[in-house]
Structures are given as structure tokens and as C-alpha cells.
Design a protein around this motif. Structure first.
Motif, PDB file in Angstrom:
ATOM      1  N   ASP A  19       7.794   5.628 -10.471  1.00  0.00           N
ATOM      2  CA  ASP A  19       8.488   4.939 -11.555  1.00  0.00           C
ATOM      3  C   ASP A  19       7.897   3.549 -11.774  1.00  0.00           C
ATOM      4  O   ASP A  19       7.750   2.767 -10.829  1.00  0.00           O
ATOM      5  N   LYS A  20       7.560   3.218 -13.027  1.00  0.00           N
ATOM      6  CA  LYS A  20       6.937   1.933 -13.340  1.00  0.00           C
ATOM      7  C   LYS A  20       7.881   0.765 -13.057  1.00  0.00           C
ATOM      8  O   LYS A  20       7.451  -0.303 -12.608  1.00  0.00           O
ATOM      9  N   GLU A  21       9.175   0.971 -13.317  1.00  0.00           N
ATOM     10  CA  GLU A  21      10.137  -0.106 -13.085  1.00  0.00           C
ATOM     11  C   GLU A  21      10.222  -0.452 -11.603  1.00  0.00           C
ATOM     12  O   GLU A  21      10.323  -1.628 -11.236  1.00  0.00           O
ATOM     13  N   ASP A  22      10.194   0.563 -10.760  1.00  0.00           N
ATOM     14  CA  ASP A  22      10.209   0.317  -9.314  1.00  0.00           C
ATOM     15  C   ASP A  22       8.965  -0.451  -8.874  1.00  0.00           C
ATOM     16  O   ASP A  22       9.038  -1.376  -8.061  1.00  0.00           O
ATOM     17  N   LYS A  23       7.826  -0.053  -9.407  1.00  0.00           N
ATOM     18  CA  LYS A  23       6.578  -0.740  -9.051  1.00  0.00           C
ATOM     19  C   LYS A  23       6.615  -2.198  -9.501  1.00  0.00           C
ATOM     20  O   LYS A  23       6.200  -3.108  -8.753  1.00  0.00           O
TER      21      LYS A  23
ATOM     22  N   ILE B 145       0.837  -1.210   0.000  1.00  0.00           N
ATOM     23  CA  ILE B 145       0.000   0.000   0.000  1.00  0.00           C
ATOM     24  C   ILE B 145       0.865   1.250   0.000  1.00  0.00           C
ATOM     25  O   ILE B 145       0.619   2.203  -0.770  1.00  0.00           O
ATOM     26  N   LYS B 146       1.891   1.274   0.842  1.00  0.00           N
ATOM     27  CA  LYS B 146       2.741   2.453   0.936  1.00  0.00           C
ATOM     28  C   LYS B 146       3.557   2.653  -0.338  1.00  0.00           C
ATOM     29  O   LYS B 146       3.723   3.791  -0.809  1.00  0.00           O
ATOM     30  N   LEU B 147       4.057   1.577  -0.903  1.00  0.00           N
ATOM     31  CA  LEU B 147       4.831   1.694  -2.137  1.00  0.00           C
ATOM     32  C   LEU B 147       3.963   2.144  -3.304  1.00  0.00           C
ATOM     33  O   LEU B 147       4.423   2.904  -4.170  1.00  0.00           O
ATOM     34  N   SER B 148       2.734   1.657  -3.341  1.00  0.00           N
ATOM     35  CA  SER B 148       1.850   2.044  -4.453  1.00  0.00           C
ATOM     36  C   SER B 148       1.574   3.543  -4.456  1.00  0.00           C
ATOM     37  O   SER B 148       1.330   4.138  -5.512  1.00  0.00           O
ATOM     38  N   VAL B 149       1.628   4.168  -3.265  1.00  0.00           N
ATOM     39  CA  VAL B 149       1.398   5.613  -3.160  1.00  0.00           C
ATOM     40  C   VAL B 149       2.697   6.396  -3.360  1.00  0.00           C
ATOM     41  O   VAL B 149       2.712   7.448  -4.017  1.00  0.00           O
ATOM     42  N   MET B 150       3.798   5.871  -2.822  1.00  0.00           N
ATOM     43  CA  MET B 150       5.062   6.611  -2.865  1.00  0.00           C
ATOM     44  C   MET B 150       5.737   6.558  -4.225  1.00  0.00           C
ATOM     45  O   MET B 150       6.375   7.535  -4.647  1.00  0.00           O
TER      46      MET B 150
ATOM     47  N   LEU C 172      18.823   7.488  -2.735  1.00  0.00           N
ATOM     48  CA  LEU C 172      19.999   8.200  -3.233  1.00  0.00           C
ATOM     49  C   LEU C 172      19.722   8.918  -4.548  1.00  0.00           C
ATOM     50  O   LEU C 172      20.318   9.975  -4.828  1.00  0.00           O
ATOM     51  N   SER C 173      18.828   8.350  -5.343  1.00  0.00           N
ATOM     52  CA  SER C 173      18.497   8.980  -6.625  1.00  0.00           C
ATOM     53  C   SER C 173      17.382  10.019  -6.496  1.00  0.00           C
ATOM     54  O   SER C 173      16.999  10.636  -7.498  1.00  0.00           O
ATOM     55  N   GLY C 174      16.834  10.184  -5.295  1.00  0.00           N
ATOM     56  CA  GLY C 174      15.814  11.189  -5.057  1.00  0.00           C
ATOM     57  C   GLY C 174      14.399  10.759  -5.403  1.00  0.00           C
ATOM     58  O   GLY C 174      13.484  11.596  -5.420  1.00  0.00           O
ATOM     59  N   ARG C 175      14.193   9.461  -5.644  1.00  0.00           N
ATOM     60  CA  ARG C 175      12.843   8.995  -5.991  1.00  0.00           C
ATOM     61  C   ARG C 175      11.948   8.863  -4.756  1.00  0.00           C
ATOM     62  O   ARG C 175      10.733   8.812  -4.880  1.00  0.00           O
ATOM     63  N   ILE C 176      12.559   8.747  -3.554  1.00  0.00           N
ATOM     64  CA  ILE C 176      11.809   8.797  -2.305  1.00  0.00           C
ATOM     65  C   ILE C 176      12.540   9.711  -1.336  1.00  0.00           C
ATOM     66  O   ILE C 176      13.756   9.942  -1.479  1.00  0.00           O
ATOM     67  N   SER C 177      11.837  10.220  -0.346  1.00  0.00           N
ATOM     68  CA  SER C 177      12.432  11.132   0.630  1.00  0.00           C
ATOM     69  C   SER C 177      13.031  10.351   1.799  1.00  0.00           C
ATOM     70  O   SER C 177      12.844   9.128   1.921  1.00  0.00           O
ATOM     71  N   GLY C 178      13.719  11.060   2.684  1.00  0.00           N
ATOM     72  CA  GLY C 178      14.304  10.425   3.860  1.00  0.00           C
ATOM     73  C   GLY C 178      13.250   9.862   4.792  1.00  0.00           C
ATOM     74  O   GLY C 178      13.425   8.781   5.373  1.00  0.00           O
ATOM     75  N   ASP C 179      12.152  10.602   4.966  1.00  0.00           N
ATOM     76  CA  ASP C 179      11.068  10.099   5.815  1.00  0.00           C
ATOM     77  C   ASP C 179      10.469   8.822   5.237  1.00  0.00           C
ATOM     78  O   ASP C 179      10.143   7.884   5.973  1.00  0.00           O
ATOM     79  N   GLN C 180      10.312   8.797   3.939  1.00  0.00           N
ATOM     80  CA  GLN C 180       9.774   7.593   3.290  1.00  0.00           C
ATOM     81  C   GLN C 180      10.743   6.422   3.424  1.00  0.00           C
ATOM     82  O   GLN C 180      10.323   5.274   3.583  1.00  0.00           O
ATOM     83  N   LEU C 181      12.045   6.715   3.369  1.00  0.00           N
ATOM     84  CA  LEU C 181      13.050   5.658   3.560  1.00  0.00           C
ATOM     85  C   LEU C 181      12.901   5.023   4.937  1.00  0.00           C
ATOM     86  O   LEU C 181      12.956   3.793   5.070  1.00  0.00           O
ATOM     87  N   ILE C 182      12.703   5.836   5.971  1.00  0.00           N
ATOM     88  CA  ILE C 182      12.548   5.320   7.336  1.00  0.00           C
ATOM     89  C   ILE C 182      11.303   4.442   7.444  1.00  0.00           C
ATOM     90  O   ILE C 182      11.325   3.362   8.051  1.00  0.00           O
ATOM     91  N   VAL C 183      10.203   4.874   6.836  1.00  0.00           N
ATOM     92  CA  VAL C 183       8.950   4.114   6.878  1.00  0.00           C
ATOM     93  C   VAL C 183       9.118   2.765   6.187  1.00  0.00           C
ATOM     94  O   VAL C 183       8.727   1.711   6.712  1.00  0.00           O
ATOM     95  N   LEU C 184       9.716   2.775   4.990  1.00  0.00           N
ATOM     96  CA  LEU C 184       9.879   1.525   4.233  1.00  0.00           C
ATOM     97  C   LEU C 184      10.872   0.593   4.911  1.00  0.00           C
ATOM     98  O   LEU C 184      10.703  -0.631   4.887  1.00  0.00           O
ATOM     99  N   ASN C 185      11.899   1.148   5.540  1.00  0.00           N
ATOM    100  CA  ASN C 185      12.879   0.327   6.242  1.00  0.00           C
ATOM    101  C   ASN C 185      12.222  -0.450   7.382  1.00  0.00           C
ATOM    102  O   ASN C 185      12.502  -1.635   7.593  1.00  0.00           O
ATOM    103  N   ALA C 186      11.321   0.199   8.119  1.00  0.00           N
ATOM    104  CA  ALA C 186      10.632  -0.470   9.228  1.00  0.00           C
ATOM    105  C   ALA C 186       9.737  -1.597   8.712  1.00  0.00           C
ATOM    106  O   ALA C 186       9.646  -2.671   9.334  1.00  0.00           O
TER     107      ALA C 186
END
Length: 288
Positions: free
Chosen positions: A111-115, A103-108, A173-187
Motif C-alpha cells: 500500500d502506497k499510503e503505508d509506505k 528494507i523490510k517494510l519496502s519489501v513487505m 488486523l486488516s490483513g496487509r501483513i502476516s503474523g510472522d511479519q508482525l513479529i519481525v517488525l515489532n522486534a
């Protein structure tokens, strides 16, 4: 896992499925019956023991130990069921964690390749964990266009979790997600490893050997001494009675043995393959 309707009493009573304990115990029940018949013959016909024989009083021991063996089997069954239920809770958590991550990835993600990558790798974790817990061989070819490395990784769930973290870090690192989003996805990805560790703990920590061996010896000794005392009250009817008592006691131990490792291929084990397939359907529906 066997699917059934708990309200159908007669199907339970008159049907015998492949996981029924009577199939596993059939030949030893026959031997117990022959043994009981032999004891009855010796006491009634050969030795011709009287009603005043002290052997008759051996039933006092059975009355005293019956309560003890009941407590042991209740504790054994409850312990095994706790392991089975904890395994089910862990796989339930994996379902929820996969959905939350999807759910979180579908919103964040934009890029189609990432999805496409996460649409395939999230269900792959559940599928590989299923095979990992069953100690089955895991193919390196997980997707049509993605191959996990064939290097030193022996723990495939860890390899997939690392691959997901690497992809998330690359997106940051490429700027496709923010630092806050990185923390959320890491958890969220960390929760996958927590589930894997809990399942491995259940699988790799069986009930202590001395405890399991003692229960089996206790049941066997208890049943073998039953005919000596009860033959005076039951005569040759002691044969079916002893066989039935053995069936009940041994079945409880067999059921506990089967469900204490809930990740195998036994009829009463968890339907981890089906859960993995449901995760794949949910993730593919969420990430598009």
C-alpha cells in the motif's frame, strides 16, 4: 563535532578552535601566573629564604602525588571517553536499525499510503531523539500532513514508537501483513526504544559528584603548592612552568567534562543532527 584530518600536525599546533581549552582557562591561567609571581617574590625578595629552608623540600610531596594525580586523570578521561564511544555506538545502532526496518517494510508493504507513512516517521524518530537528548523543544508538527497528538505525552520518542506500533498492528488486523511479519517488525521497532533508553542512561547518569569535586580540588591544591618548592630551582621561571602545568591538568578535566555528555552542542559532541539527516536520506531511498 569538529571534522579534521588527523595527519595535519601543524593545524593542531598553531590553530585554536572555539572548543580549545586555552580559551576557557585563559583568565584563570592569568590569575595562577600572578599568584606564582607573588609567591616567588615573597620567598626570594621579601622573606629572602635560603637554599637550606625546609620549604624547598615541599617538592617531595609533588613527586609523590604526581603519580596519583596522573592515575586519577587517566581514569577520568577513559571513563568519559567510554561514555562518548558508547553514545556513538548507540547512534550507529540506530542507523542500522532504521535501515533494516526500512528494507523490510519496502519489501513487505504494497500500500502506497503505508509506505509514505513509514518513509516519514522512521527518520522522524532519529530527529526527535536528537532534540530529546539535547533537551530542546520539539514541535508537534513533524510532517506536512501528519501531526502527533498534543496530549499527555512528554516523551516524544516513545510517542513516535507507539505510533509506529499502532500502524503495524492496524496493518496486521486488516490483513496487509502476516503474523510472522508482525513479529519481525515489532522486534525492529523495539530496538529503537532500546537505543533511546541507552542514550538516556548515558545522559542522565553523570560521574558521581564527590569524585568529580575531589579531582578539581586535588588539581587546584596541587598547582597552588607548586611555586613554594620549585621557586628555589627555577626562580621567577616558576611562573610559566606552574601556568603550563595547570593548563595541562585542568584541560584534561575539561575535556572529560565535555565528552562525558556526548549529546549536547559542544564542539566535540556527537554529530547527531548529521546522523539524523543521513538516516532520512537512507530511508527515503529505500522506501519508495
Amino acid at each position: 563535532m569538529i571534522s579534521y584530518n588527523p595527519k595535519e600536525w601543524f593545524s593542531f599546533i598553531f590553530n585554536f578552535h572555539k572548543g580549545d581549552t586555552i580559551r576557557k582557562l585563559f583568565w584563570i591561567m592569568i590569575l595562577i601566573g600572578l599568584y606564582s609571581a607573588g609567591v616567588a617574590y615573597l620567598e626570594l625578595e621579601y622573606w629572602n629564604l635560603s637554599e637550606n629552608s625546609h620549604v624547598k623540600n615541599i617538592t617531595v610531596m609533588h613527586n609523590m602525588l604526581g603519580f596519583v594525580i596522573s592515575l586519577l586523570l587517566v581514569f577520568r578521561t577513559n571513563t568519559a571517553y567510554d561514555r562518548w564511544w558508547e553514545g556513538r555506538k548507540m547512534w550507529g545502532a540506530l542507523v542500522n536499525n532504521s535501515r533494516n526496518l526500512a528494507i523490510k517494510l519496502s519489501v513487505m508493504l504494497q500500500d502506497k499510503e503505508d509506505k509514505d507513512f513509514f518513509r516519514k516517521i522512521i527518520p522522524a524518530y532519529a530527529s526527535v531523539l536528537n532534540l530529546h537528548l539535547k533537551t530542546e523543544s520539539i514541535s508537534h508538527e513533524l510532517f506536512d500532513d501528519k501531526t502527533l497528538s498534543k496530549d499527555h505525552y512528554k516523551h516524544k520518542p516513545n510517542q513516535i514508537a507507539k505510533t509506529m506500533i499502532q500502524r503495524v498492528n492496524e496493518m496486521y488486523l486488516s490483513g496487509r501483513i502476516s503474523g510472522d511479519q508482525l513479529i519481525v517488525l515489532n522486534a525492529e521497532i523495539q530496538s529503537f526504544t532500546d537505543v533511546c533508553g541507552a542514550c538516556e542512561r548515558i545522559k542522565n547518569t553523570p560521574i558521581p559528584y564527590s569524585y568529580s569535586a575531589f579531582i578539581k580540588k586535588f588539581i587546584f591544591t596541587y598547582v597552588l603548592t607548586l611555586p613554594f618548592g620549585y621557586v628555589f630551582q627555577l626562580g621567577y621561571y616558576v611562573v610559566p612552568v606552574v601556568v603550563f602545568i595547570f593548563y595541562v591538568l585542568a584541560s584534561l578535566e575539561l575535556i572529560a567534562e565535555e565528552i562525558e555528555d556526548p549529546f549536547g552542542n559542544d564542539p566535540n559532541d556527537l554529530p547527531t543532527q548529521k546522523i539524523s539527516e543521513n538516516i532520512q536520506k537512507n530511508v527515503e531511498e529505500l522506501i519508495y
